[in-house]
Write an enzyme that holds these catalytic residues in place. Structure first.
Site, PDB file in Angstrom:
ATOM      1  N   ARG A 291      -3.256  19.282  49.240  1.00  0.00           N
ATOM      2  CA  ARG A 291      -3.121  17.841  49.495  1.00  0.00           C
ATOM      3  C   ARG A 291      -4.172  17.359  50.497  1.00  0.00           C
ATOM      4  O   ARG A 291      -4.712  16.256  50.380  1.00  0.00           O
ATOM      5  CB  ARG A 291      -1.703  17.558  50.021  1.00  0.00           C
ATOM      6  CG  ARG A 291      -1.423  16.093  50.189  1.00  0.00           C
ATOM      7  CD  ARG A 291       0.048  15.857  50.491  1.00  0.00           C
ATOM      8  NE  ARG A 291       0.352  14.453  50.612  1.00  0.00           N
ATOM      9  CZ  ARG A 291       0.982  13.905  51.638  1.00  0.00           C
ATOM     10  NH1 ARG A 291       1.411  14.670  52.635  1.00  0.00           N
ATOM     11  NH2 ARG A 291       1.209  12.620  51.667  1.00  0.00           N
TER      12      ARG A 291
ATOM     13  N   HIS B   1      -6.715  14.175  50.078  1.00  0.00           N
ATOM     14  CA  HIS B   1      -6.770  13.050  51.033  1.00  0.00           C
ATOM     15  C   HIS B   1      -8.135  12.967  51.715  1.00  0.00           C
ATOM     16  O   HIS B   1      -8.571  11.899  52.108  1.00  0.00           O
ATOM     17  CB  HIS B   1      -5.645  13.177  52.066  1.00  0.00           C
ATOM     18  CG  HIS B   1      -4.316  12.773  51.521  1.00  0.00           C
ATOM     19  ND1 HIS B   1      -3.369  12.092  52.258  1.00  0.00           N
ATOM     20  CD2 HIS B   1      -3.761  12.933  50.300  1.00  0.00           C
ATOM     21  CE1 HIS B   1      -2.305  11.870  51.504  1.00  0.00           C
ATOM     22  NE2 HIS B   1      -2.511  12.385  50.319  1.00  0.00           N
ATOM     23  N   ASP B   2      -8.807  14.118  51.858  1.00  0.00           N
ATOM     24  CA  ASP B   2     -10.163  14.093  52.415  1.00  0.00           C
ATOM     25  C   ASP B   2     -11.106  13.393  51.431  1.00  0.00           C
ATOM     26  O   ASP B   2     -11.815  12.455  51.789  1.00  0.00           O
ATOM     27  CB  ASP B   2     -10.640  15.528  52.692  1.00  0.00           C
ATOM     28  CG  ASP B   2     -11.983  15.552  53.408  1.00  0.00           C
ATOM     29  OD1 ASP B   2     -12.285  14.567  54.130  1.00  0.00           O
ATOM     30  OD2 ASP B   2     -12.741  16.522  53.258  1.00  0.00           O
TER      31      ASP B   2
ATOM     32  N   ASP C 291     -15.717  14.927  53.059  1.00  0.00           N
ATOM     33  CA  ASP C 291     -16.602  15.095  54.215  1.00  0.00           C
ATOM     34  C   ASP C 291     -15.857  15.547  55.469  1.00  0.00           C
ATOM     35  O   ASP C 291     -16.368  15.403  56.578  1.00  0.00           O
ATOM     36  CB  ASP C 291     -17.339  13.776  54.512  1.00  0.00           C
ATOM     37  CG  ASP C 291     -16.380  12.687  54.972  1.00  0.00           C
ATOM     38  OD1 ASP C 291     -15.155  12.881  54.824  1.00  0.00           O
ATOM     39  OD2 ASP C 291     -16.845  11.663  55.494  1.00  0.00           O
TER      40      ASP C 291
ATOM     41  N   SER D 109     -13.478  14.211  56.924  1.00  0.00           N
ATOM     42  CA  SER D 109     -13.086  13.115  57.828  1.00  0.00           C
ATOM     43  C   SER D 109     -11.593  13.135  58.138  1.00  0.00           C
ATOM     44  O   SER D 109     -11.145  12.617  59.166  1.00  0.00           O
ATOM     45  CB  SER D 109     -13.474  11.757  57.230  1.00  0.00           C
ATOM     46  OG  SER D 109     -12.934  11.625  55.936  1.00  0.00           O
TER      47      SER D 109
ATOM     48  N   ASN E   9      -0.916  10.026  56.029  1.00  0.00           N
ATOM     49  CA  ASN E   9      -1.462  11.335  56.391  1.00  0.00           C
ATOM     50  C   ASN E   9      -0.590  12.099  57.390  1.00  0.00           C
ATOM     51  O   ASN E   9      -0.894  13.258  57.704  1.00  0.00           O
ATOM     52  CB  ASN E   9      -2.874  11.183  56.971  1.00  0.00           C
ATOM     53  CG  ASN E   9      -3.920  11.025  55.881  1.00  0.00           C
ATOM     54  OD1 ASN E   9      -3.670  11.386  54.726  1.00  0.00           O
ATOM     55  ND2 ASN E   9      -5.069  10.480  56.234  1.00  0.00           N
TER      56      ASN E   9
ATOM     57  N   THR F 280       3.165  20.320  41.403  1.00  0.00           N
ATOM     58  CA  THR F 280       3.892  21.542  41.051  1.00  0.00           C
ATOM     59  C   THR F 280       4.228  22.324  42.327  1.00  0.00           C
ATOM     60  O   THR F 280       5.064  23.209  42.324  1.00  0.00           O
ATOM     61  CB  THR F 280       3.056  22.430  40.101  1.00  0.00           C
ATOM     62  OG1 THR F 280       3.781  23.625  39.841  1.00  0.00           O
ATOM     63  CG2 THR F 280       1.712  22.831  40.705  1.00  0.00           C
TER      64      THR F 280
ATOM     65  N   ASP G 286       9.441  20.073  42.145  1.00  0.00           N
ATOM     66  CA  ASP G 286       9.997  20.707  40.938  1.00  0.00           C
ATOM     67  C   ASP G 286      10.836  21.910  41.345  1.00  0.00           C
ATOM     68  O   ASP G 286      10.995  22.191  42.537  1.00  0.00           O
ATOM     69  CB  ASP G 286       8.881  21.049  39.923  1.00  0.00           C
ATOM     70  CG  ASP G 286       8.011  22.236  40.338  1.00  0.00           C
ATOM     71  OD1 ASP G 286       8.351  22.925  41.325  1.00  0.00           O
ATOM     72  OD2 ASP G 286       6.983  22.477  39.669  1.00  0.00           O
TER      73      ASP G 286
ATOM     74  N   THR H 144      10.273  24.999  41.109  1.00  0.00           N
ATOM     75  CA  THR H 144       9.532  26.181  41.602  1.00  0.00           C
ATOM     76  C   THR H 144       8.468  25.704  42.595  1.00  0.00           C
ATOM     77  O   THR H 144       7.280  25.691  42.277  1.00  0.00           O
ATOM     78  CB  THR H 144       8.861  26.916  40.419  1.00  0.00           C
ATOM     79  OG1 THR H 144       8.063  25.962  39.685  1.00  0.00           O
ATOM     80  CG2 THR H 144       9.868  27.534  39.470  1.00  0.00           C
TER      81      THR H 144
ATOM     82  N   ASP I 249       2.577  26.133  38.413  1.00  0.00           N
ATOM     83  CA  ASP I 249       2.910  26.278  36.983  1.00  0.00           C
ATOM     84  C   ASP I 249       3.057  24.883  36.377  1.00  0.00           C
ATOM     85  O   ASP I 249       2.748  23.888  37.038  1.00  0.00           O
ATOM     86  CB  ASP I 249       4.206  27.101  36.821  1.00  0.00           C
ATOM     87  CG  ASP I 249       5.332  26.545  37.691  1.00  0.00           C
ATOM     88  OD1 ASP I 249       5.325  25.322  37.973  1.00  0.00           O
ATOM     89  OD2 ASP I 249       6.222  27.309  38.097  1.00  0.00           O
TER      90      ASP I 249
HETATM   91  C1  HEM Z   1      -1.528  10.279  41.793  1.00  0.00           C
HETATM   92  C2  HEM Z   1      -1.438   9.791  43.004  1.00  0.00           C
HETATM   93  C3  HEM Z   1      -0.695  10.493  44.101  1.00  0.00           C
HETATM   94  C4  HEM Z   1       0.256   9.962  44.891  1.00  0.00           C
HETATM   95  C5  HEM Z   1       0.747   8.526  44.874  1.00  0.00           C
HETATM   96  C6  HEM Z   1       0.723  11.003  45.765  1.00  0.00           C
HETATM   97  C7  HEM Z   1       1.683  10.835  46.731  1.00  0.00           C
HETATM   98  C8  HEM Z   1       2.274  11.878  47.415  1.00  0.00           C
HETATM   99  C9  HEM Z   1       3.387  11.719  48.330  1.00  0.00           C
HETATM  100  C10 HEM Z   1       4.041  10.399  48.690  1.00  0.00           C
HETATM  101  C11 HEM Z   1       3.725  12.953  48.757  1.00  0.00           C
HETATM  102  C12 HEM Z   1       4.866  13.303  49.701  1.00  0.00           C
HETATM  103  C13 HEM Z   1       4.520  12.967  51.123  1.00  0.00           C
HETATM  104  C14 HEM Z   1       5.723  12.962  52.024  1.00  0.00           C
HETATM  105  O1  HEM Z   1       6.737  12.388  51.649  1.00  0.00           O
HETATM  106  O2  HEM Z   1       5.627  13.535  53.117  1.00  0.00           O
HETATM  107  C15 HEM Z   1       2.818  13.888  48.155  1.00  0.00           C
HETATM  108  C16 HEM Z   1       2.844  15.249  48.352  1.00  0.00           C
HETATM  109  C17 HEM Z   1       1.926  16.113  47.823  1.00  0.00           C
HETATM  110  N1  HEM Z   1       0.796  15.760  47.115  1.00  0.00           N
HETATM  111 FE1  HEM Z   1       0.446  13.975  46.253  1.00  0.00          FE
HETATM  112  N2  HEM Z   1       0.054  12.145  45.481  1.00  0.00           N
HETATM  113  C18 HEM Z   1      -0.829  11.891  44.466  1.00  0.00           C
HETATM  114  C19 HEM Z   1      -1.748  12.767  43.934  1.00  0.00           C
HETATM  115  C20 HEM Z   1      -1.970  14.031  44.435  1.00  0.00           C
HETATM  116  C21 HEM Z   1      -3.126  14.838  44.135  1.00  0.00           C
HETATM  117  C22 HEM Z   1      -4.296  14.379  43.258  1.00  0.00           C
HETATM  118  C23 HEM Z   1      -2.959  16.012  44.782  1.00  0.00           C
HETATM  119  C24 HEM Z   1      -3.883  17.200  44.854  1.00  0.00           C
HETATM  120  C25 HEM Z   1      -4.821  17.460  43.984  1.00  0.00           C
HETATM  121  C26 HEM Z   1      -1.688  15.953  45.476  1.00  0.00           C
HETATM  122  C27 HEM Z   1      -1.111  16.972  46.185  1.00  0.00           C
HETATM  123  C28 HEM Z   1       0.103  16.890  46.826  1.00  0.00           C
HETATM  124  C29 HEM Z   1       0.850  18.037  47.310  1.00  0.00           C
HETATM  125  C30 HEM Z   1       0.462  19.492  47.110  1.00  0.00           C
HETATM  126  C31 HEM Z   1       1.983  17.546  47.947  1.00  0.00           C
HETATM  127  C32 HEM Z   1       3.055  18.358  48.679  1.00  0.00           C
HETATM  128  C33 HEM Z   1       2.660  18.445  50.148  1.00  0.00           C
HETATM  129  C34 HEM Z   1       3.545  19.317  51.008  1.00  0.00           C
HETATM  130  O3  HEM Z   1       4.517  19.897  50.540  1.00  0.00           O
HETATM  131  O4  HEM Z   1       3.201  19.414  52.198  1.00  0.00           O
HETATM  132  N3  HEM Z   1      -1.139  14.717  45.270  1.00  0.00           N
HETATM  133  N4  HEM Z   1       1.940  13.211  47.355  1.00  0.00           N
END
Ligand code: HEM
Length: 325
Positions: free
Chosen positions: A73, A77-78, A85, A87, A105, A203, A246, A248, A253
């Protein structure tokens, strides 16, 4: 006599062709693309960069497998703010509120892992490996540690000198519909299919109640009624309570996509991928075919990792990933 010289000629041609091919393969690996990155960027200057990153990531994830999600993640976000970069790693100062302190963030995790890698690399090859490359490599290694695809990434990013909280307005919101998601990713040159593949990073890891409680205030026809009860139960412990994306959460997966088919998506943005006719078929394909998801995911990660990379005097190699030099 004639036959012998013909054979010699054939052999010379074939030797020449082999040599040419070899040179071509080597040159390909070192060739600079328009973004100036390449697979062997640190070949001479810091040859052990990849094993160093992989060792430290593996050790950290053996202690805490949930950090794989944090590292992946962090890279997203970077890259989405000011390009890939580093940041996102910068700390706020009294004169500057940095990206890190924006609401989107605050739940990023794994900064200590990046610091550990940077310290080790500064010991081995001072001032050479950028923090932006470390984030990209750590995300890549986290994917494979969790059981996802194994792939190579181009290196040579430089670190940026700007990190402003207001820039993070450009992160996609968890309440976006499919069209808004498509537009947000298209701005960074990513297609709808790449957006769906990258969303598959969900996932791994968890969302906190604050990110999905919007779905619980009224009956949401795109949310399974039993799963709605699960989400409500999570939220009964407050906005910070965690819900795995999910079943898992530490395994890379395609279970995430299968959940979407059953209306078990956690965020609005997760479920909309299956509800919307624009992206539904892609979700269906990934749910049916994990190999296809893995293939598309790794290609999309490489592409995401090239967003607005800094080169030359546009960037620097930070000594400490948290502070601009
Ligand atoms: C499609 C648009 C996306 C939105 C709106 C989004 C939004 C979010 C939100 C709201 C969370 C939970 C944050 C929290 O409640 O603390 C999250 C977690 C996460 N996001 Fe996304 N996300 C998106 C795309 C992505 C992408 C492209 C990736 C990586 C390539 C990603 C990787 C992750 C991961 C791995 C988590 C779990 C983080 C953790 O357990 O610490 N997300 N995302």
């Amino acid at each position: 006599m004639y036959k012998t010289s013909l054979r010699t000629l054939k052999m010379s041609i074939s030797n020449f062709l082999t040599m040419f091919l070899l040179i071509e393969v080597v040159a390909c690996d070192f060739r600079y693309g328009p973004d100036g990155l390449n697979m062997n960027y640190y070949f001479m200057s810091c040859p052990f960069v990849e094993p160093v990153v992989q060792n430290i990531v593996n050790n950290a994830l053996q202690n805490d497998p949930t950090l794989a999600a944090g590292l992946i993640r962090m890279h997203f976000h970077d890259c989405f703010i000011e390009g890939c970069d580093g940041s996102v790693l910068i700390e706020s100062t009294k004169d500057n509120k940095a990206e890190k302190d924006s609401p989107g963030n605050l739940s990023l995790r794994g900064f200590e892992v990046i610091d550990g890698i940077k310290e080790e690399l500064e010991r081995r090859c001072p001032g050479v490996v950028s923090c932006a490359d470390i984030v990209a490599l750590a995300a890549r290694d986290a994917v494979s540690f969790a059981g996802g695809p194994v792939y190579d990434i181009p290196k040579g990013r430089k670190d940026g000198r700007r990190s402003k909280i207001e820039d993070t307005i450009n992160l996609p919101f968890p309440t976006f519909n499919a069209s808004q998601l498509i537009t947000s990713f298209a701005r960074r040159g990513l297609s709808p299919q790449e957006m769906v593949a990258l969303s598959g990073a969900h996932t791994l890891g968890v969302a906190t109640c604050g990110s999905f409680k919007n779905r619980l205030s009224q009956v949401d026809p795109t949310l399974d009624s039993e799963f709605s009860k699960t989400l409500s139960k999570t939220c009964s412990s407050g906005d910070k309570a965690e819900q795995p994306f999910d079943a898992t959460r530490n395994d890379f997966d395609n279970v995430y996509y299968n959940g979407l088919l059953r209306k078990n998506g956690v965020l609005t943005t997760d479920q909309t991928l299956f509800t919307s006719p624009q992206t539904r078929n892609i979700v269906y394909a990934y749910a049916m075919n994990q190999a296809m998801f893995f293939f598309d995911f790794q290609r999309a990660m490489v592409k995401m990792g090239l967003i607005d990379v800094k080169q030359g005097s546009n960037g620097e190699v930070r000594q400490n990933c948290r502070i601009i030099n």
